[in-house]
Scaffold this active site. Sequence first.
Site, short mmCIF file in Angstrom:
data_model
loop_
_atom_site.label_atom_id
_atom_site.label_comp_id
_atom_site.label_asym_id
_atom_site.label_seq_id
_atom_site.Cartn_x
_atom_site.Cartn_y
_atom_site.Cartn_z
N LYS A 209 0.84 -1.19 0.00
CA LYS A 209 0.00 0.00 0.00
C LYS A 209 0.88 1.24 0.00
O LYS A 209 0.68 2.16 -0.75
CB LYS A 209 -0.87 -0.02 1.26
CG LYS A 209 -2.33 -0.07 1.00
CD LYS A 209 -3.08 -0.03 2.31
CE LYS A 209 -3.45 1.38 2.70
NZ LYS A 209 -4.16 1.45 3.97
N GLU A 215 10.81 -4.45 4.17
CA GLU A 215 10.93 -5.85 3.73
C GLU A 215 10.56 -5.98 2.25
O GLU A 215 11.29 -6.57 1.45
CB GLU A 215 9.98 -6.75 4.54
CG GLU A 215 10.34 -6.90 6.01
CD GLU A 215 9.76 -5.83 6.90
OE1 GLU A 215 9.37 -4.75 6.40
OE2 GLU A 215 9.70 -6.05 8.13
N GLY A 269 -4.62 -2.31 5.61
CA GLY A 269 -3.74 -3.39 5.14
C GLY A 269 -4.25 -4.78 5.47
O GLY A 269 -4.34 -5.66 4.61
N ARG A 270 -4.64 -4.99 6.72
CA ARG A 270 -5.06 -6.33 7.14
C ARG A 270 -6.49 -6.69 6.69
O ARG A 270 -6.98 -7.77 6.99
CB ARG A 270 -4.88 -6.51 8.65
CG ARG A 270 -5.51 -5.42 9.49
CD ARG A 270 -5.03 -5.48 10.94
NE ARG A 270 -5.49 -4.35 11.71
CZ ARG A 270 -4.87 -3.19 11.79
NH1 ARG A 270 -3.75 -2.99 11.11
NH2 ARG A 270 -5.35 -2.22 12.54
N GLU A 355 -3.29 -7.05 15.50
CA GLU A 355 -2.85 -5.72 15.06
C GLU A 355 -4.01 -4.72 15.23
O GLU A 355 -3.81 -3.54 15.41
CB GLU A 355 -2.38 -5.77 13.59
CG GLU A 355 -1.51 -4.58 13.20
CD GLU A 355 -0.77 -4.77 11.88
OE1 GLU A 355 0.37 -5.27 11.90
OE2 GLU A 355 -1.33 -4.42 10.84
N HIS A 386 -2.70 -33.68 18.47
CA HIS A 386 -1.45 -34.37 18.80
C HIS A 386 -0.36 -33.38 19.17
O HIS A 386 0.82 -33.73 19.18
CB HIS A 386 -1.01 -35.23 17.60
CG HIS A 386 -1.97 -36.34 17.34
ND1 HIS A 386 -1.86 -37.57 17.94
CD2 HIS A 386 -3.09 -36.39 16.58
CE1 HIS A 386 -2.86 -38.35 17.53
NE2 HIS A 386 -3.62 -37.64 16.72
N LYS A 513 10.28 -0.79 13.92
CA LYS A 513 10.71 -0.49 12.54
C LYS A 513 11.74 0.63 12.56
O LYS A 513 12.78 0.55 11.92
CB LYS A 513 9.51 0.01 11.72
CG LYS A 513 8.60 -1.03 11.17
CD LYS A 513 7.65 -0.34 10.17
CE LYS A 513 6.38 -1.11 9.94
NZ LYS A 513 5.40 -0.38 9.13
O1 F6P Z 1 2.73 -4.36 9.97
C1 F6P Z 1 2.39 -3.05 9.71
C2 F6P Z 1 1.77 -2.86 8.35
O2 F6P Z 1 1.54 -1.50 8.16
C3 F6P Z 1 0.49 -3.66 8.16
O3 F6P Z 1 -0.63 -3.08 8.71
C4 F6P Z 1 0.45 -3.81 6.69
O4 F6P Z 1 -0.43 -4.82 6.34
C5 F6P Z 1 1.89 -4.11 6.39
O5 F6P Z 1 2.61 -3.31 7.30
C6 F6P Z 1 2.35 -3.88 4.98
O6 F6P Z 1 2.21 -2.56 4.57
P1 F6P Z 1 2.33 -2.15 3.05
O7 F6P Z 1 1.23 -2.79 2.30
O8 F6P Z 1 2.23 -0.65 3.05
O9 F6P Z 1 3.67 -2.60 2.54
#
Ligand code: F6P
Length: 523
Positions: A209, A215, A269-270, A355, A386, A513
């Site tokens: 987003k 990452e 995002g989630r 979250e 199990h 972060k």
């Molecule tokens: O973990 C934090 C967060 O902002 C989430 O809410 C989101 O889903 C994720 O990082 C990834 O964010 P982006 O889609 O902006 O890379």
Amino acid sequence: MSLKKINPSKTIAWKKLKQHFLTIEKSHLKKLFNEDINRKNKFSILFNDFLVDYSNNRLNQETIDLLIDLANEVDLQDAINKYFEGTKINETENRAVLHTALRTQSNAPIYVDGIDIIPDVKKAFLKMEKFSNEVISGKWKGYTDKKITDIVNIGIGGSDLGPNMVVDALKFYKNHLNIHFVSNIDGDHVQEIINKLNPETTLFVIVSKSFTTQETITNAHTIRKWFVEKANKKAIEKHFVAVSTNIEKVADFGIHKNNIFPIWNWVGGRFSLWSTVGLTISLAVGFTNFKQLLEGASEMDVHFKNTSFDKNIPVLLALISIWYTNFFESETEVVIPYSQYLNTFTTYLQQAVMESNGKSVDRNGDKIDYQTGAIVWGSIGTNAQHAFMQLIHQGTKIIPADFIGFKEPLYDIQEHHKKLMANFYGQIQALAEGKTKEEVHLDLKFHGNMNKIEKLLPYKIFEGNKPSNTILINKLTPRNLGSLIAMYEHKIFVQGIIWNIYSFDQFGVELGKELAHNIYAKS
Ligand code: F6P
């Protein structure tokens, strides 16, 4: 118009629930069932292909009535209306929360800042459908004119967990494309994926987003470098697409403007798998199945929005969870789907739930002195049996459980399914009823273990009275999966409203972060 900001622990209902808890605390589920032969029917709800049975919970009608009073006292209905209408209920980020608009089946306009968002949603889905069809059919060709065989979704958090879970869950409906997910910044993992790929036939879907997530951007650059070395820069436009709100950054990365799929700030995002973030889902199972996923979610939305609280599945599940978290002081909830397809379902739920509702400051800005967000964990049945079920059956903690099962398997291997579902019901019954001292005594005697009775008896007793919800669904279809996910999304929403917190921000992920950036800069 903002959300109401009522401290739930100061309501009349909360106080009454505290008193009422003292009467329920000692009641065994067996007694509750004996007292009311109609209990199972009374505490079950039928919705489309779903049967949600909450009778195996430590509650009675009075509990439900008081919990509904609590929902009414904090004016849950007002919050639900604001949620669906597009009021900026994510007040700390000044955003509407409109993942429901992505799946609405109605043509009614939904406004954000005075602009109807529905035409843009439709346009984005048309683009997604066309692109998915072209890639699946082989019309979309790579730089050496070969068909695409592999898709790599590069994203993290909501840009990974939702699509990843749904692709797994709908594996039965999948086409020929091989789907890979890269999320962790662990270079070893990225390399392991790269090792499997042919650049000529691979399509990379970068999902972010913000297009600033460390990452995702690091992984995307590593992959881009590998790709350009193997192919060339010009070939990027046939092999890289992006889903983002940050058009500028995507362009800087070198992705062609036609290859950008829009998403909007009013999609959290989630909660974004329903948007273009679901592009990898649509590539994996086809746009028609993706659409059915949306339709199933929409059906749950309509149920949630319009059904009275006493028959409203997400509302009741949320209230029951509050009952355990705030009155029984349970810390965790376990979710156990009896389907291998739902192997990553709890991992997905962990982000959605934790979250969202892992907050300790309320909507007035005050520190909270009651518990919020339960810890969600779990695994699939029968593997769970199990692994960790011992602790739930005989440990010292109360861990409410959600059992998710399907009446029909997808392949006609009935013998397995009968055994799978026998285990499903066996666990629910064992947790609720337990096994008394007398029953254990008889059992040991029957098996000729008279000499061991004294020694073994205490260890073989199951106290029972362990709560669970049974979520029985006819079949794992895209539509039913959509409803199931939406059910949990709305449960999260209801809990956040009652706990008087903001469920749709996530400032708690920022500090780590920032520190990682500083540490990396100095390294
Ligand atoms: O973990 C934090 C967060 O902002 C989430 O809410 C989101 O889903 C994720 O990082 C990834 O964010 P982006 O889609 O902006 O890379």
